[in-house]
Design an enzyme around this catalytic site. Structure first.
Site: not given
Ligand code: XBP
Ligand code: MG
Length: 505
Positions: A15, A17, A182
Site C-alpha cells: 500500500d 499512504d 496499514d
C-alpha cells in the site's frame, strides 16, 4: 515438526499512504488550501489521517461533510464538490512532495528486497496522477514492477482485482505473495486475494487500532520487514538456545514433582513435596542435588553420606522413569507459542539449541512426545545435565553449547524461565529472553534480561530493559533479531551513559 520448509515470498505488494510514505501532512495542507479557497474552515491532520484509505476524492468529500455538517452521500454528488475537485487537484499537485517522506528504513528495505530478487508492486486507492507523482518525487518509482492506483481498474481496494492482476502478470501464487499495508482495507484486500497480510503500526488505519485489524502480523518498522528477507549470513542472530524445564514446558509442578513424590512413596518413604515446598526447592538445580538438599532436614534420611548419595541416585533414576511415563501420557504440554517460535527460527535459518541441566532422558521423553522420535534433528546443539560438571546458574552449559555451535555469545539469544537460568546465560555473555514459568512468575529480578514476556503466544506484556513496554504482535524470530541488535547497541551506549530505556525507568 511439520511444515518447516516454507517458500519465501516472491512478490511483496505495498500500500502507499501510511505504509511506504507518510503523506498525511501534505494531503492535509492540500485539503485545507481547497477548503480555504471556498471560504470553509480547515480540518486537523488527525481527521485527515482517519479519512485516508479510500482515495483522495472520498477524503475531500469527508472533509467537506465534516466542516459543513452535511451528509457524506449528499456531498459526494453535490455540485459544489464537483467544482472543488479541480481546485484540490491543483493544490495537491503543488503540495505533492513538500511534507511527505518515506518511512525510516523504507528505501533500504526496498533495496534489500530487490537484491533478493523479490518482485514488488504498489496497490493503492490513490488516484494514479498522485501515486505516480509521489513515487517519482521520492525516487521510488523504479522499485516497482507494477503500480495499481485507485482508478486503474473499475473496482478499488478492498476489491482484490489489483492484487490478482499483479500476481497473474508476474506468474506468482497467493502463497508466494505478501501484502504489506496499514489498514483494515488492506487486510480485506489481501484476504479477498487469498494472500498474507502484514500491517505497519506507523500508518493510519482509518483512525482505528491496528492490532484489531486482523493482520497476520503487525510490524512496528521497516527493520522488522527487512529482516524477513535478510539471509542468515548477514543476520545478527544465528541461534536461539532453549532452556527446557519451565521454558519449553511447565514440567516442574505436574511432572517432576509428581514423579519425585511417587518415587518416595514406592520406596516406602513418608516424604512428600507439596506445591509450595517444591517451589522453594527449585532454588537447587538438579533433581539429585535437590533431594540431597532436602535430606539435610529429614531425620529418616541415611546419616552416612555414601548411603545418602546412593539413595538419592536410586530415587532419581526411578523419578526420571516415572517422569517419562507422565510426559508420554500427555501430562506436560509444550508452553504456548514455543513450537511456532521454533518453526519460525528454522524457516529463517536460525539454528536451535537445547541448554538444560535436567537429565537427557527427561528432554528426550518431552521432545519425543511433542516432536516425534527424530526430534533431535531440529537442534544443532543439545546440552544436558550429564554433559557438565556444574549445573546452572553456572554458565558451563551455555559455554559448551557455544563451543558446539562455533558461535560467539553476541550472535545467540537464550530463552529462560527463572533467575538462575538467566544468571547462567548472562554469565556466558548471552542476551537472554525470560518467559517466567509459574514458579518464577512473581520474581522481579529479570532486569538484566534482553526482554521479558509472558510467552511467545501473546503480544501484550513484553518489556525491554528499564520497563519499556513493547508494542508488537506475537514475537517472531525477526523480533528476536531486532532485540539482539538493539541490546548490543544499548550495551555499547551503557559504557558512557545509561540508555534511554533505563533512564525512563
Ligand atoms: C532444571 C532443573 C532440573 C529439573 C529436574 O533446571 O533444575 O533439576 O527440576 O530434572 P533448568 P533432573 O531448567 O535450569 O535446566 O531431575 O533431571 O535434574
Ligand atoms: Mg528452567
Amino acid at each position: 515438526m511439520e511444515g518447516l520448509t516454507v517458500s519465501p515470498f516472491k512478490l511483496v505488494v505495498f500500500d502507499l499512504d501510511g505504509t511506504l510514505i507518510e503523506t498525511a501532512p501534505e494531503i492535509s495542507d492540500a485539503v485545507n488550501d481547497t477548503l480555504a479557497s471556498v471560504g470553509l474552515p480547515s480540518v486537523s491532520i488527525h481527521d485527515v489521517q482517519r479519512w485516508i484509505g479510500h482515495g483522495t476524492f472520498t477524503l475531500l468529500v469527508r472533509a467537506v461533510a465534516s466542516v459543513t455538517g452535511r451528509d457524506v452521500e449528499e456531498v459526494r454528488t453535490a455540485a459544489d464538490l464537483q467544482a472543488m475537485t479541480p481546485l484540490f487537484d491543483r493544490n495537491y499537485a503543488a503540495r505533492c512532495g513538500t511534507w511527505s517522506y518515506p518511512y525510516p528504513g523504507a528505501r533500504e528495505t526496498l533495496d534489500v528486497l530487490r537484491a533478493q530478487g523479490v518482485q514488488m508492486a504498489v496497490v493503492t486507492n490513490k488516484e494514479a496522477r498522485y501515486t505516480e507523482a509521489i513515487l517519482a518525487q521520492h525516487g521510488l518509482s523504479a522499485f516497482f514492477d507494477f503500480v495499481v492506483s485507485g482508478n486503474t481498474f473499475p473496482a478499488r481496494k478492498p476489491d482484490p482485482t489489483g492484487v490478482l492482476h499483479v500476481m497473474e502478470r508476474l506468474g506468482v501464487t497467493p502463497e508466494q505473495t505478501l501484502f504489506v499495508g496499514d489498514s483494515s482495507i488492506d487486510v480485506a484486500t489481501a484476504r479477498n486475494a487469498g494472500v498474507g497480510i502484514y500491517l505497519f503500526s506507523h500508518g493510519y488505519n482509518l483512525g482505528q487500532s491496528v492490532s484489531a485489524a486482523g493482520a497476520d502480523r503487525v510490524l512496528d518498522n521497516f527493520d522488522q520487514l527487512r529482516s524477513l528477507f535478510t539471509s542468515p549470513a548477514t543476520r545478527h542472530l544465528q541461534a536461539v538456545l532453549w532452556d527446557v524445564d519451565g521454558t519449553v514446558a511447565e514440567t516442574e509442578c505436574e511432572g517432576h514433582r509428581i514423579a519425585f513424590n511417587q518415587a518416595f512413596a514406592e520406596r516406602g518413604l513418608d516424604w512428600h513435596w507439596d506445591v509450595d515446598r517444591y517451589g522453594e526447592l527449585l532454588s537447587v538445580t538438579g533433581g539429585r542435588e535437590r533431594m540431597l538438599f532436602d535430606m539435610q532436614i529429614r531425620a529418616d534420611a541415611p546419616s552416612d553420606p555414601i548411603e545418602r548419595d546412593a539413595l538419592a541416585a536410586q530415587l532419581h533414576q526411578r523419578k526420571n522413569a516415572i517422569y517419562a511415563e507422565l510426559v508420554i501420557a500427555g501430562a506436560v504440554p509444550l508452553r504456548a507459542g514455543v513450537l511456532s517460535m521454533w518453526q519460525s527460527c528454522i524457516r529463517a535459518g536460525v539454528r536451535l539449541g537445547i541448554v538444560t541441566t535436567t537429565s537427557r532422558s527427561n528432554v528426550d521423553a518431552l521432545l519425543r512426545t511433542h516432536l516425534g522420535a527424530d526430534w533431535s534433528r531440529h537442534f544443532a546443539s543439545i546440552v544436558c545435565g550429564e554433559d557438565v560438571l556444574k549445573k546452572k546458574p553456572d554458565p558451563e552449559a551455555y559455554q559448551l553449547a557455544l563451543q558446539q555451535l562455533c558461535l560467539s555469545p553476541d550472535s545467540v539469544v537464550a530463552v529462560e524461565d527463572s533467575p538462575g537460568g538467566l544468571s547462567a546465560a548472562k554469565a556466558a555473555g548471552i542476551a537472554t529472553i525470560v518467559t517466567p514459568s509459574i514458579y518464577f512468575a512473581d520474581d522481579h529480578s529479570y532486569v538484566s534480561a534482553m526482554a521479558t514476556g509472558p510467552g511467545f503466544h501473546v503480544s501484550h506484556g513484553w518489556r525491554l530493559p528499564g520497563g519499556v513496554k513493547l508494542r508488537l504482535a506475537e514475537p517472531t524470530v525477526y523480533d528476536l533479531d531486532c532485540w539482539l541488535c538493539a541490546s548490543t547497541e544499548l550495551e555499547i551506549d551503557c559504557e558512557c551513559e545509561p540508555p534511554q530505556a533505563a533512564r525512563a525507568a
